[in-house]
Design a protein around this motif. Structure first.
Motif, PDB file in Angstrom:
ATOM      1  N   LYS A   3       0.843  -1.189   0.000  1.00 43.62           N
ATOM      2  CA  LYS A   3       0.000   0.000   0.000  1.00 43.62           C
ATOM      3  C   LYS A   3       0.881   1.243   0.000  1.00 43.62           C
ATOM      4  CE  LYS A   3      -4.063  -2.005   2.228  1.00 43.62           C
ATOM      5  NZ  LYS A   3      -5.078  -1.847   3.308  1.00 43.62           N
ATOM      6  N   VAL A   4       0.490   2.243  -0.831  1.00 43.12           N
ATOM      7  CA  VAL A   4       1.289   3.451  -0.956  1.00 43.12           C
ATOM      8  C   VAL A   4       0.359   4.662  -0.957  1.00 43.12           C
ATOM      9  CG1 VAL A   4       1.311   3.329  -3.482  1.00 43.12           C
ATOM     10  CG2 VAL A   4       3.112   4.578  -2.301  1.00 43.12           C
ATOM     11  N   LYS A   5       0.829   5.739  -0.366  1.00 47.54           N
ATOM     12  CA  LYS A   5       0.024   6.966  -0.275  1.00 47.54           C
ATOM     13  C   LYS A   5      -0.208   7.574  -1.653  1.00 47.54           C
ATOM     14  CE  LYS A   5      -1.494  10.837   1.904  1.00 47.54           C
ATOM     15  NZ  LYS A   5      -2.543  10.943   2.902  1.00 47.54           N
ATOM     16  N   ASN A   6       0.889   7.730  -2.442  1.00 46.34           N
ATOM     17  CA  ASN A   6       0.803   8.360  -3.757  1.00 46.34           C
ATOM     18  C   ASN A   6       1.529   7.500  -4.783  1.00 46.34           C
ATOM     19  OD1 ASN A   6      -0.302  11.183  -2.992  1.00 46.34           O
ATOM     20  ND2 ASN A   6       1.476  10.944  -1.631  1.00 46.34           N
ATOM     21  N   LEU A   7       0.824   7.114  -5.825  1.00 48.60           N
ATOM     22  CA  LEU A   7       1.423   6.342  -6.913  1.00 48.60           C
ATOM     23  C   LEU A   7       1.315   7.171  -8.190  1.00 48.60           C
ATOM     24  CD1 LEU A   7       2.611   3.694  -8.052  1.00 48.60           C
ATOM     25  CD2 LEU A   7       0.255   2.895  -8.373  1.00 48.60           C
ATOM     26  N   ILE A   8       2.455   7.486  -8.773  1.00 43.23           N
ATOM     27  CA  ILE A   8       2.499   8.284  -9.998  1.00 43.23           C
ATOM     28  C   ILE A   8       3.021   7.414 -11.128  1.00 43.23           C
ATOM     29  CG2 ILE A   8       3.478  10.325 -11.131  1.00 43.23           C
ATOM     30  CD1 ILE A   8       3.691  11.631  -8.387  1.00 43.23           C
ATOM     31  N   ILE A   9       2.229   7.280 -12.180  1.00 41.31           N
ATOM     32  CA  ILE A   9       2.608   6.447 -13.326  1.00 41.31           C
ATOM     33  C   ILE A   9       3.096   7.379 -14.430  1.00 41.31           C
ATOM     34  CG2 ILE A   9       1.869   4.675 -14.948  1.00 41.31           C
ATOM     35  CD1 ILE A   9      -0.447   4.046 -13.034  1.00 41.31           C
ATOM     36  N   GLY A  10       4.421   7.406 -14.626  1.00 40.15           N
ATOM     37  CA  GLY A  10       5.000   8.268 -15.642  1.00 40.15           C
ATOM     38  C   GLY A  10       5.819   9.398 -15.037  1.00 40.15           C
ATOM     39  N   PHE A  11       7.016   9.616 -15.593  1.00 42.32           N
ATOM     40  CA  PHE A  11       7.990  10.557 -15.052  1.00 42.32           C
ATOM     41  C   PHE A  11       7.978  11.865 -15.843  1.00 42.32           C
ATOM     42  CE2 PHE A  11      12.154   9.883 -12.538  1.00 42.32           C
ATOM     43  CZ  PHE A  11      12.321  11.235 -12.287  1.00 42.32           C
ATOM     44  N   GLY A  12       6.828  12.250 -16.387  1.00 37.57           N
ATOM     45  CA  GLY A  12       6.746  13.461 -17.191  1.00 37.57           C
ATOM     46  C   GLY A  12       6.725  14.730 -16.367  1.00 37.57           C
ATOM     47  N   LYS A  13       6.555  15.861 -17.051  1.00 37.95           N
ATOM     48  CA  LYS A  13       6.642  17.166 -16.406  1.00 37.95           C
ATOM     49  C   LYS A  13       5.682  17.300 -15.227  1.00 37.95           C
ATOM     50  CE  LYS A  13       8.058  21.484 -16.140  1.00 37.95           C
ATOM     51  NZ  LYS A  13       9.443  21.836 -15.798  1.00 37.95           N
ATOM     52  N   GLY A  14       4.415  16.998 -15.464  1.00 36.37           N
ATOM     53  CA  GLY A  14       3.442  17.129 -14.394  1.00 36.37           C
ATOM     54  C   GLY A  14       3.682  16.147 -13.272  1.00 36.37           C
ATOM     55  N   GLY A  15       3.965  14.895 -13.616  1.00 35.03           N
ATOM     56  CA  GLY A  15       4.157  13.859 -12.618  1.00 35.03           C
ATOM     57  C   GLY A  15       5.377  14.080 -11.748  1.00 35.03           C
ATOM     58  N   LYS A  16       6.508  14.435 -12.382  1.00 36.31           N
ATOM     59  CA  LYS A  16       7.734  14.607 -11.603  1.00 36.31           C
ATOM     60  C   LYS A  16       7.631  15.833 -10.691  1.00 36.31           C
ATOM     61  CE  LYS A  16      10.288  17.396 -15.006  1.00 36.31           C
ATOM     62  NZ  LYS A  16      11.357  17.409 -16.021  1.00 36.31           N
ATOM     63  N   THR A  17       6.977  16.905 -11.172  1.00 35.17           N
ATOM     64  CA  THR A  17       6.839  18.109 -10.351  1.00 35.17           C
ATOM     65  C   THR A  17       5.921  17.837  -9.168  1.00 35.17           C
ATOM     66  OG1 THR A  17       7.013  19.344 -12.429  1.00 35.17           O
ATOM     67  CG2 THR A  17       6.460  20.595 -10.458  1.00 35.17           C
ATOM     68  N   LEU A  18       4.881  17.048  -9.412  1.00 35.56           N
ATOM     69  CA  LEU A  18       3.984  16.658  -8.335  1.00 35.56           C
ATOM     70  C   LEU A  18       4.713  15.787  -7.310  1.00 35.56           C
ATOM     71  CD1 LEU A  18       1.149  16.561  -7.089  1.00 35.56           C
ATOM     72  CD2 LEU A  18       0.651  14.621  -8.607  1.00 35.56           C
ATOM     73  N   ALA A  19       5.508  14.838  -7.800  1.00 36.94           N
ATOM     74  CA  ALA A  19       6.259  13.955  -6.899  1.00 36.94           C
ATOM     75  C   ALA A  19       7.187  14.754  -6.001  1.00 36.94           C
ATOM     76  CB  ALA A  19       7.052  12.933  -7.710  1.00 36.94           C
ATOM     77  N   LYS A  20       7.873  15.725  -6.574  1.00 36.68           N
ATOM     78  CA  LYS A  20       8.795  16.564  -5.796  1.00 36.68           C
ATOM     79  C   LYS A  20       8.034  17.361  -4.724  1.00 36.68           C
ATOM     80  CE  LYS A  20      12.903  18.499  -5.130  1.00 36.68           C
ATOM     81  NZ  LYS A  20      14.085  17.725  -4.707  1.00 36.68           N
ATOM     82  N   THR A  21       6.866  17.868  -5.106  1.00 40.31           N
ATOM     83  CA  THR A  21       6.046  18.637  -4.162  1.00 40.31           C
ATOM     84  C   THR A  21       5.530  17.761  -3.025  1.00 40.31           C
ATOM     85  OG1 THR A  21       5.370  20.164  -5.907  1.00 40.31           O
ATOM     86  CG2 THR A  21       3.978  20.072  -3.952  1.00 40.31           C
ATOM     87  N   LEU A  22       5.059  16.576  -3.356  1.00 41.02           N
ATOM     88  CA  LEU A  22       4.561  15.652  -2.339  1.00 41.02           C
ATOM     89  C   LEU A  22       5.679  15.246  -1.377  1.00 41.02           C
ATOM     90  CD1 LEU A  22       2.342  13.420  -4.647  1.00 41.02           C
ATOM     91  CD2 LEU A  22       1.502  14.952  -2.847  1.00 41.02           C
ATOM     92  N   VAL A 106      -5.550  -0.685  -7.768  1.00 44.73           N
ATOM     93  CA  VAL A 106      -4.425  -1.619  -7.687  1.00 44.73           C
ATOM     94  C   VAL A 106      -3.710  -1.651  -9.034  1.00 44.73           C
ATOM     95  CG1 VAL A 106      -3.702  -4.003  -7.313  1.00 44.73           C
ATOM     96  CG2 VAL A 106      -5.539  -3.028  -5.922  1.00 44.73           C
ATOM     97  N   VAL A 107      -2.400  -1.409  -8.985  1.00 47.75           N
ATOM     98  CA  VAL A 107      -1.573  -1.364 -10.193  1.00 47.75           C
ATOM     99  C   VAL A 107      -0.460  -2.394 -10.068  1.00 47.75           C
ATOM    100  CG1 VAL A 107       0.016   0.046 -11.557  1.00 47.75           C
ATOM    101  CG2 VAL A 107      -2.062   1.075 -10.601  1.00 47.75           C
ATOM    102  N   GLU A 108      -0.300  -3.190 -11.115  1.00 53.45           N
ATOM    103  CA  GLU A 108       0.784  -4.172 -11.155  1.00 53.45           C
ATOM    104  C   GLU A 108       1.903  -3.636 -12.031  1.00 53.45           C
ATOM    105  OE1 GLU A 108       0.408  -8.756 -11.313  1.00 53.45           O
ATOM    106  OE2 GLU A 108       0.591  -8.105 -13.416  1.00 53.45           O
ATOM    107  N   VAL A 109       3.123  -3.689 -11.521  1.00 51.65           N
ATOM    108  CA  VAL A 109       4.295  -3.206 -12.252  1.00 51.65           C
ATOM    109  C   VAL A 109       5.161  -4.395 -12.632  1.00 51.65           C
ATOM    110  CG1 VAL A 109       6.347  -1.750 -12.187  1.00 51.65           C
ATOM    111  CG2 VAL A 109       4.250  -1.017 -11.022  1.00 51.65           C
ATOM    112  N   THR A 110       5.421  -4.527 -13.930  1.00 50.43           N
ATOM    113  CA  THR A 110       6.300  -5.589 -14.425  1.00 50.43           C
ATOM    114  C   THR A 110       7.673  -5.002 -14.690  1.00 50.43           C
ATOM    115  OG1 THR A 110       4.417  -6.697 -15.483  1.00 50.43           O
ATOM    116  CG2 THR A 110       6.626  -7.355 -16.182  1.00 50.43           C
ATOM    117  N   LYS A 111       8.663  -5.476 -13.944  1.00 52.42           N
ATOM    118  CA  LYS A 111      10.021  -4.968 -14.094  1.00 52.42           C
ATOM    119  C   LYS A 111      10.696  -5.593 -15.308  1.00 52.42           C
ATOM    120  CE  LYS A 111      10.548  -4.425  -9.064  1.00 52.42           C
ATOM    121  NZ  LYS A 111      11.385  -4.767  -7.888  1.00 52.42           N
ATOM    122  N   ALA A 112      11.862  -5.065 -15.659  1.00 58.42           N
ATOM    123  CA  ALA A 112      12.583  -5.535 -16.844  1.00 58.42           C
ATOM    124  C   ALA A 112      12.934  -7.017 -16.750  1.00 58.42           C
ATOM    125  CB  ALA A 112      13.852  -4.705 -17.038  1.00 58.42           C
ATOM    126  N   ASP A 113      13.175  -7.513 -15.532  1.00 60.58           N
ATOM    127  CA  ASP A 113      13.528  -8.926 -15.361  1.00 60.58           C
ATOM    128  C   ASP A 113      12.305  -9.834 -15.287  1.00 60.58           C
ATOM    129  OD1 ASP A 113      12.481  -8.290 -12.900  1.00 60.58           O
ATOM    130  OD2 ASP A 113      14.296  -8.699 -11.749  1.00 60.58           O
TER     131      ASP A 113
END
Length: 443
Positions: A3-22, A106-113
């Motif tokens: 469980k996570v408080k904030n999940l951001i999918i994508g490292f774009g302008k809006g997402g990264k700025t929001l992540a930094k603010t949070l 609920v989001v499933e993340v598939t890593k490179a491996d």
């Protein structure tokens, strides 16, 4: 499942700025990015900044492979800077992998491996951007000589002959750039009208200047097939009933971009998308699922990094401010097309004002009349500013001129602040500058 408080999918302008603010608020954030080559988002890695770097280098006479190497050095620096901007925060986790919704939260993340990990997000922010549209042209998808805008900027060998599919703004930027590097460029487009969004006199000037610069346009054509033939590629198109075969080294498909939602698993959720795959949002960027937002290109609409940044402001205001900011507040949005000279616009042009039945006064000035343009030896272009007929309100401006990408922000600011055009007309400007032309054009 974590469980996570904030999940951001994508490292774009809006997402990264929001992540930094949070993170600055001490909140836990997980940022999922599908590629370690996309830290920071589309703009710094494969779009705005690298393309403008190559465009500027082309005007300096830089050799193409050297320009590409410099561009790669710049994007690598910015990508690393953006990664550490988030990864070095104690409360932020940057995770490489492909994100896919299993259910509404609920989001499933598939890593490179191949390893899979699931997150249940209290808040989820979708910021996956857009991807190129591939037209259903026979052989286009299979050809080894077809580039999109990303691959075109990674070529180390300049194509001697380049065919560009699409005379939209992205296609025009690349056409002018490659022509200046020395490619023989032909642009094919289905439509007979050239940049139809612009006023006719402006589009005619752009067409004339780009043709003079060596770009060949074939408008009103139907591209039927793309064929790889030994050491080159052939494009078969039909124009006015006549079939033509065009030989080239490479083809650049610049036929638009669509929201990147196909692999998100949204069918497993109640998140709605429109007919183009864009995530449907309300005036505060909420999706149709509570506590799930979408920001940036993935929600459709204008595909500009500064729109994504403003999306962040709307969400930040909801979470930590007054909650008054809205998408509908965004009524003055300028844009620039980085051809040579740049074409910039904000608000209404003549064509749009007439279509809306809005009466206006037109202020117009050829760039050749501006002293700074003579200094720059860039005298092509025009200034057009529309002012309301019965007031001093600025309705819009189109500037096709050197440094228009800077000037247009001055006009946009005046419109946003509802300043009268006379303020710009009577302003004392430094000399010689392009901005001082406002003294003359607004007489």
């Amino acid at each position: 499942m974590e469980k996570v408080k904030n999940l951001i999918i994508g490292f774009g302008k809006g997402g990264k700025t929001l992540a930094k603010t949070l993170a600055a608020k001490g909140e836990e954030v997980v940022v999922v990015e599908r590629s370690d080559q996309m830290y920071g988002g589309t703009c710094i890695n494969i779009a705005c900044l690298p393309s403008k770097r190559l465009i500027i280098e082309s005007t300096k006479g830089t050799e193409f492979s050297h320009a590409v190497a410099g561009k790669n050095e710049m994007t690598a620096f910015l990508r690393d800077k953006n990664y550490h901007m988030l990864a070095d925060e104690d409360s932020v986790t940057v995770l490489d992998g492909e994100a896919r919704f299993v259910s509404d939260h609920v989001v499933e993340v598939t890593k490179a491996d191949g390893q899979k990990v699931q997150f249940e997000g209290e808040r989820i922010f979708i910021n996956t951007g857009a991807e190129p549209v591939v037209l259903p042209i026979k052989g286009l998808k299979e050809s080894k000589n077809v580039l999109d805008s990303t691959k075109a900027m990674d070529e180390t060998k300049l194509p001697k002959e380049l065919v560009i599919l699409g005379a939209g703004y992205i296609g025009l930027e690349f056409a002018g750039m490659f022509a200046r590097y020395g490619s023989k460029v032909t642009v094919l487009d289905l439509h007979t009208d050239f940049i139809p969004r612009e006023d006719t006199d402006v589009s005619e000037l752009v067409f004339k200047d780009m043709t003079k610069a060596g770009v060949n346009f074939e408008l009103g054509v139907n591209v039927k097939e793309v064929k790889d033939v030994s050491d080159h590629v052939e494009v078969v198109y039909e124009k006015e009933g006549v079939e033509v075969t065009l030989k080239a080294d490479k083809i650049l498909a610049a036929t638009g971009r669509k929201p990147r939602t196909a692999k998100l698993g949204l069918e497993n959720t109640a998140i709605k998308v429109d007919e183009r795959g864009a995530i449907v949002v309300d005036d505060q960027l909420h999706t149709t699922v509570p506590n799930v937002w979408a920001l940036g290109d993935v929600k459709g609409g204008l595909q500009f990094t500064y729109i994504s940044l403003d999306d962040f402001r709307i969400i930040k205001d909801e979470l930590f401010g007054t909650g008054k900011r809205r998408v509908s507040d965004r009524v003055v949005v300028p844009y620039s097309v980085f051809i040579e000279p740049p074409l910039s616009k904000v608000g209404l042009n003549e064509k749009e004002a007439k279509a809306k039945g809005i009466e206006y006064r037109l202020f117009k000035l050829p760039v050749a009349a501006i002293p700074k343009a003579r200094v720059l030896q860039e005298t092509q272009g025009i200034f057009k500013i529309l002012v309301a007929k019965d007031s001093d309100a600025i309705l819009g401006a189109t500037i096709y001129a050197a440094e228009s990408h800077e000037l247009i922000n001055l006009l946009a600011l005046a419109m946003k602040a509802e300043l009268p055009y006379t303020l710009l007309r009577d302003q004392i400007y430094t000399h010689p500058t392009m901005s001082e032309a406002l003294n003359d054009v607004l007489k």
